[in-house]
Motif scaffolding. Structure first.
Motif, PDB file in Angstrom:
ATOM      1  N   GLN A  18      21.175 -14.743 -52.104  1.00  0.00           N
ATOM      2  CA  GLN A  18      20.330 -14.247 -51.023  1.00  0.00           C
ATOM      3  C   GLN A  18      20.007 -15.378 -50.055  1.00  0.00           C
ATOM      4  N   VAL A  19      19.859 -15.026 -48.778  1.00  0.00           N
ATOM      5  CA  VAL A  19      19.440 -16.015 -47.786  1.00  0.00           C
ATOM      6  C   VAL A  19      17.966 -16.330 -48.028  1.00  0.00           C
ATOM      7  N   PRO A  20      17.623 -17.581 -48.304  1.00  0.00           N
ATOM      8  CA  PRO A  20      16.227 -17.905 -48.631  1.00  0.00           C
ATOM      9  C   PRO A  20      15.353 -17.961 -47.386  1.00  0.00           C
ATOM     10  N   ASP A  21      14.073 -17.639 -47.561  1.00  0.00           N
ATOM     11  CA  ASP A  21      13.159 -17.793 -46.432  1.00  0.00           C
ATOM     12  C   ASP A  21      12.748 -19.258 -46.315  1.00  0.00           C
ATOM     13  N   GLU A  22      12.134 -19.581 -45.193  1.00  0.00           N
ATOM     14  CA  GLU A  22      11.812 -20.976 -44.892  1.00  0.00           C
ATOM     15  C   GLU A  22      10.857 -21.577 -45.918  1.00  0.00           C
ATOM     16  N   ALA A  23       9.925 -20.769 -46.413  1.00  0.00           N
ATOM     17  CA  ALA A  23       8.960 -21.288 -47.385  1.00  0.00           C
ATOM     18  C   ALA A  23       9.655 -21.710 -48.674  1.00  0.00           C
ATOM     19  N   LEU A  24      10.618 -20.912 -49.131  1.00  0.00           N
ATOM     20  CA  LEU A  24      11.341 -21.266 -50.352  1.00  0.00           C
ATOM     21  C   LEU A  24      12.216 -22.489 -50.123  1.00  0.00           C
ATOM     22  N   VAL A  25      12.882 -22.542 -48.980  1.00  0.00           N
ATOM     23  CA  VAL A  25      13.712 -23.709 -48.667  1.00  0.00           C
ATOM     24  C   VAL A  25      12.868 -24.977 -48.697  1.00  0.00           C
ATOM     25  N   ARG A  26      11.703 -24.940 -48.068  1.00  0.00           N
ATOM     26  CA  ARG A  26      10.847 -26.123 -48.017  1.00  0.00           C
ATOM     27  C   ARG A  26      10.345 -26.504 -49.402  1.00  0.00           C
ATOM     28  N   ARG A  27       9.963 -25.504 -50.199  1.00  0.00           N
ATOM     29  CA  ARG A  27       9.466 -25.795 -51.546  1.00  0.00           C
ATOM     30  C   ARG A  27      10.547 -26.433 -52.406  1.00  0.00           C
ATOM     31  N   VAL A  28      11.740 -25.841 -52.395  1.00  0.00           N
ATOM     32  CA  VAL A  28      12.836 -26.391 -53.187  1.00  0.00           C
ATOM     33  C   VAL A  28      13.221 -27.774 -52.675  1.00  0.00           C
ATOM     34  N   HIS A  29      13.331 -27.896 -51.363  1.00  0.00           N
ATOM     35  CA  HIS A  29      13.732 -29.178 -50.777  1.00  0.00           C
ATOM     36  C   HIS A  29      12.764 -30.293 -51.162  1.00  0.00           C
ATOM     37  N   ASP A  30      11.482 -30.072 -50.933  1.00  0.00           N
ATOM     38  CA  ASP A  30      10.508 -31.128 -51.190  1.00  0.00           C
ATOM     39  C   ASP A  30      10.455 -31.490 -52.670  1.00  0.00           C
ATOM     40  N   THR A  31      10.518 -30.480 -53.528  1.00  0.00           N
ATOM     41  CA  THR A  31      10.447 -30.732 -54.969  1.00  0.00           C
ATOM     42  C   THR A  31      11.697 -31.440 -55.464  1.00  0.00           C
ATOM     43  N   LYS A  32      12.849 -30.918 -55.056  1.00  0.00           N
ATOM     44  CA  LYS A  32      14.108 -31.485 -55.546  1.00  0.00           C
ATOM     45  C   LYS A  32      14.330 -32.900 -55.021  1.00  0.00           C
ATOM     46  N   GLU A  33      14.133 -33.122 -53.721  1.00  0.00           N
ATOM     47  CA  GLU A  33      14.412 -34.448 -53.163  1.00  0.00           C
ATOM     48  C   GLU A  33      13.402 -35.481 -53.645  1.00  0.00           C
ATOM     49  N   GLY A  34      12.157 -35.070 -53.821  1.00  0.00           N
ATOM     50  CA  GLY A  34      11.179 -35.987 -54.388  1.00  0.00           C
ATOM     51  C   GLY A  34      11.544 -36.386 -55.804  1.00  0.00           C
ATOM     52  N   ARG A  35      12.009 -35.419 -56.585  1.00  0.00           N
ATOM     53  CA  ARG A  35      12.429 -35.715 -57.956  1.00  0.00           C
ATOM     54  C   ARG A  35      13.658 -36.614 -57.962  1.00  0.00           C
ATOM     55  N   TYR A  36      14.617 -36.344 -57.060  1.00  0.00           N
ATOM     56  CA  TYR A  36      15.801 -37.205 -56.964  1.00  0.00           C
ATOM     57  C   TYR A  36      15.404 -38.651 -56.695  1.00  0.00           C
ATOM     58  N   ARG A  37      14.537 -38.873 -55.724  1.00  0.00           N
ATOM     59  CA  ARG A  37      14.165 -40.249 -55.381  1.00  0.00           C
ATOM     60  C   ARG A  37      13.428 -40.928 -56.529  1.00  0.00           C
ATOM     61  N   ALA A  38      12.640 -40.160 -57.274  1.00  0.00           N
ATOM     62  CA  ALA A  38      11.961 -40.735 -58.439  1.00  0.00           C
ATOM     63  C   ALA A  38      12.971 -41.160 -59.502  1.00  0.00           C
ATOM     64  N   LEU A  39      13.987 -40.347 -59.721  1.00  0.00           N
ATOM     65  CA  LEU A  39      15.009 -40.673 -60.717  1.00  0.00           C
ATOM     66  C   LEU A  39      15.863 -41.863 -60.287  1.00  0.00           C
ATOM     67  N   ALA A  40      16.173 -41.930 -58.994  1.00  0.00           N
ATOM     68  CA  ALA A  40      17.118 -42.935 -58.491  1.00  0.00           C
ATOM     69  C   ALA A  40      16.467 -44.254 -58.108  1.00  0.00           C
ATOM     70  N   ALA A  41      15.152 -44.302 -58.046  1.00  0.00           N
ATOM     71  CA  ALA A  41      14.461 -45.513 -57.590  1.00  0.00           C
ATOM     72  C   ALA A  41      14.872 -46.726 -58.418  1.00  0.00           C
ATOM     73  N   GLY A  42      15.358 -47.756 -57.733  1.00  0.00           N
ATOM     74  CA  GLY A  42      15.750 -48.994 -58.383  1.00  0.00           C
ATOM     75  C   GLY A  42      17.092 -48.960 -59.081  1.00  0.00           C
ATOM     76  N   ALA A  43      17.798 -47.820 -59.001  1.00  0.00           N
ATOM     77  CA  ALA A  43      19.037 -47.669 -59.773  1.00  0.00           C
ATOM     78  C   ALA A  43      20.286 -47.533 -58.912  1.00  0.00           C
ATOM     79  N   LEU A  44      20.160 -47.532 -57.589  1.00  0.00           N
ATOM     80  CA  LEU A  44      21.326 -47.316 -56.737  1.00  0.00           C
ATOM     81  C   LEU A  44      22.119 -48.605 -56.556  1.00  0.00           C
ATOM     82  N   ARG A  45      23.433 -48.496 -56.730  1.00  0.00           N
ATOM     83  CA  ARG A  45      24.352 -49.613 -56.540  1.00  0.00           C
ATOM     84  C   ARG A  45      25.551 -49.132 -55.736  1.00  0.00           C
TER      85      ARG A  45
END
Length: 207
Positions: free
Chosen positions: A52-79
């Motif tokens: 289904q095409v997501p509404d803007e609220a869902l896109v923003r919620r998923v985006h903010d949660t997922k990208e914040g979690r990614y940066r937490a996991l990757a912090a200090g580990a990128l080479r």
């Protein structure tokens, strides 16, 4: 950027699995990650996962949660992917321009560039928010070539995901894929001319 400049796709995959389970109520296995997640922009990933095409609220919620979690996991580990700096030096020495074409947003690009110390090298960029249709559509690489003042058919692209290879090949670029995320057979079936484990063998394709 992800999986091409740095070996970070496992962090993205873990973040997507957590957010898909917690927000979308979905379990993502390897097949879903390979075919529906890798190489894409978040709105299109959500649509592929849910049908289904997501509404803007869902896109923003998923985006903010997922990208914040990614940066937490990757912090200090990128080479850097092995051989990258030497390859960029070779491009500069030959006067060959290059661009970053990524599905990532500006925050993640800044995060990655700072961690890798590469921000000064990639002055021409196409980010996820710069296009209306993300990978596997050709638009990102068509725009990247245009920003370099080139035709896509005169460009060599590097991708690590099947959707990215389809995007670059569909635009008309010759693709040398990196097997940092997907296997060589899948990348070549998607349109890659060659595949390599990293950039250490750059002399084989830079002729």
């Amino acid at each position: 950027m992800d999986g091409v400049l740095t070996l970070n796709n496992h962090f993205h995959r873990q973040a997507w699995q957590e957010v898909a389970a917690g927000v979308l109520g979905l379990h993502l296995g390897a097949h879903e990650l390979d075919t529906k997640v890798d190489g894409g922009r978040n709105p299109e990933i959500i649509e592929r996962l849910t049908g289904q095409v997501p509404d803007e609220a869902l896109v923003r919620r998923v985006h903010d949660t997922k990208e914040g979690r990614y940066r937490a996991l990757a912090a200090g580990a990128l080479r850097e992917v092995p051989g990258l700096s030497a390859y960029l030096d070779a491009l500069d020495a030959r006067g060959i321009p290059f661009a970053l074409v990524t599905s990532a947003d500006a925050v993640n690009v800044a995060f990655g560039m700072e961690a890798l110390g590469l921000g000064h090298r990639f002055t021409v960029r196409v980010l996820g928010e710069d296009v209306t249709r993300g990978k596997p559509h050709p638009e990102p690489f068509v725009l990247g070539a245009a920003r370099l003042g080139l035709s896509p058919t005169d460009c060599l692209a590097h991708e690590d995901a099947v959707n990215g290879v389809r995007s670059a090949a569909g635009a008309g670029c010759r693709v040398v894929a990196l097997t940092t995320t997907a296997p060589a057979q899948a990348l070549q079936a998607a349109g890659a001319a060659l595949s390599a484990p990293d950039f250490t063998g750059w002399a084989a394709w830079l002729v």
